[in-house]
Scaffold this motif. Structure first.
Motif, PDB file in Angstrom:
ATOM      1  N   GLY A   1       0.526  -1.054  -0.309  1.00 47.03           N
ATOM      2  CA  GLY A   1       0.161   0.192   0.355  1.00 47.03           C
ATOM      3  C   GLY A   1       0.739   1.658   0.378  1.00 47.03           C
ATOM      4  N   ALA A   2       2.084   1.602   0.794  1.00 47.97           N
ATOM      5  CA  ALA A   2       3.213   2.072   0.903  1.00 47.97           C
ATOM      6  C   ALA A   2       3.659   2.983  -0.737  1.00 47.97           C
ATOM      7  CB  ALA A   2       3.783   2.311   2.020  1.00 47.97           C
ATOM      8  N   ARG A   3       3.813   1.978  -1.319  1.00 49.53           N
ATOM      9  CA  ARG A   3       4.561   1.560  -2.557  1.00 49.53           C
ATOM     10  C   ARG A   3       2.901   2.360  -3.358  1.00 49.53           C
ATOM     11  NH1 ARG A   3       6.692  -3.428  -1.040  1.00 49.53           N
ATOM     12  NH2 ARG A   3       5.227  -5.062  -3.172  1.00 49.53           N
ATOM     13  N   ALA A   4       2.613   1.569  -3.690  1.00 45.73           N
ATOM     14  CA  ALA A   4       1.227   2.200  -4.211  1.00 45.73           C
ATOM     15  C   ALA A   4       0.729   3.615  -4.201  1.00 45.73           C
ATOM     16  CB  ALA A   4      -0.344   1.047  -4.300  1.00 45.73           C
ATOM     17  N   ALA A   5       1.193   3.802  -3.020  1.00 42.94           N
ATOM     18  CA  ALA A   5       0.630   5.264  -2.524  1.00 42.94           C
ATOM     19  C   ALA A   5       1.055   6.358  -3.632  1.00 42.94           C
ATOM     20  CB  ALA A   5       0.685   5.688  -0.888  1.00 42.94           C
ATOM     21  N   LEU A   6       2.783   5.725  -3.249  1.00 47.48           N
ATOM     22  CA  LEU A   6       3.698   6.153  -4.210  1.00 47.48           C
ATOM     23  C   LEU A   6       4.151   6.427  -5.686  1.00 47.48           C
ATOM     24  CD1 LEU A   6       6.987   5.853  -1.496  1.00 47.48           C
ATOM     25  CD2 LEU A   6       6.195   8.094  -1.720  1.00 47.48           C
ATOM     26  N   ALA A   7       3.348   5.027  -6.210  1.00 47.49           N
ATOM     27  CA  ALA A   7       3.500   4.900  -7.259  1.00 47.49           C
ATOM     28  C   ALA A   7       1.782   5.881  -8.506  1.00 47.49           C
ATOM     29  CB  ALA A   7       3.419   3.528  -7.567  1.00 47.49           C
ATOM     30  N   ARG A   8       2.492   6.839  -8.580  1.00 42.50           N
ATOM     31  CA  ARG A   8       1.341   7.607  -9.536  1.00 42.50           C
ATOM     32  C   ARG A   8       2.161   8.557 -10.425  1.00 42.50           C
ATOM     33  NH1 ARG A   8      -0.837  12.578  -6.502  1.00 42.50           N
ATOM     34  NH2 ARG A   8       1.576  12.534  -5.174  1.00 42.50           N
ATOM     35  N   PRO A   9       1.681   7.800 -11.949  1.00 41.06           N
ATOM     36  CA  PRO A   9       2.302   7.959 -13.174  1.00 41.06           C
ATOM     37  C   PRO A   9       1.965   9.685 -13.357  1.00 41.06           C
ATOM     38  CG  PRO A   9       1.662   6.309 -13.366  1.00 41.06           C
ATOM     39  CD  PRO A   9       1.880   6.095 -11.982  1.00 41.06           C
ATOM     40  N   GLU A  10       2.100  10.179 -14.499  1.00 44.88           N
ATOM     41  CA  GLU A  10       1.148  11.236 -15.246  1.00 44.88           C
ATOM     42  C   GLU A  10       1.370  11.077 -16.140  1.00 44.88           C
ATOM     43  OE1 GLU A  10       2.333  15.218 -13.844  1.00 44.88           O
ATOM     44  OE2 GLU A  10       1.397  14.957 -10.654  1.00 44.88           O
ATOM     45  N   ALA A  11       0.401  11.353 -17.355  1.00 41.88           N
ATOM     46  CA  ALA A  11       0.940  11.322 -18.241  1.00 41.88           C
ATOM     47  C   ALA A  11       1.495  12.657 -18.855  1.00 41.88           C
ATOM     48  CB  ALA A  11      -0.722  11.990 -19.652  1.00 41.88           C
ATOM     49  N   ASN A  12       2.583  12.297 -20.219  1.00 41.57           N
ATOM     50  CA  ASN A  12       3.889  13.417 -20.566  1.00 41.57           C
ATOM     51  C   ASN A  12       3.289  13.775 -21.471  1.00 41.57           C
ATOM     52  OD1 ASN A  12       5.991  14.348 -21.542  1.00 41.57           O
ATOM     53  ND2 ASN A  12       7.566  12.997 -20.739  1.00 41.57           N
TER      54      ASN A  12
END
Length: 85
Positions: free
Chosen positions: A59-70
């Motif tokens: 859950g902590a890893r998922a919370a940090l993983a937020r890709p944004e469209a380039n």
């Protein structure tokens, strides 16, 4: 890191020349995209503690993983498509 969005544990250089790294790391941490570990005190133990906590908590890893469209890449591809017709 923002475009790819991987969970990140950042270790900025502790030198005066590395102050931009610290500021960038802190900005990403403030956005919830990374955790920062400073190279001070018991660095090895602190780093291991942070890594172990992230590895043990999906859950902590998922919370940090937020890709944004380039958007810049998307705009370049649209321009290329328009040129090529």
């Amino acid at each position: 890191l923002i475009a790819g969005g991987p969970p990140a544990l950042l270790v900025p250089l502790p030198t005066r020349a590395g102050v931009h790294q610290r500021r960038s790391a802190q900005a990403l941490a403030a956005e919830g995209r990374a955790q920062v570990v400073e190279q001070a005190g018991p660095f090895r133990e602190t780093l291991v503690t942070h890594l172990a906590a992230l590895m043990a908590d999906p859950g902590a890893r998922a919370a940090l993983a937020r890709p944004e469209a380039n958007r810049a890449l998307e705009a370049c591809l649209e321009d290329l498509a328009a040129i090529l017709g």
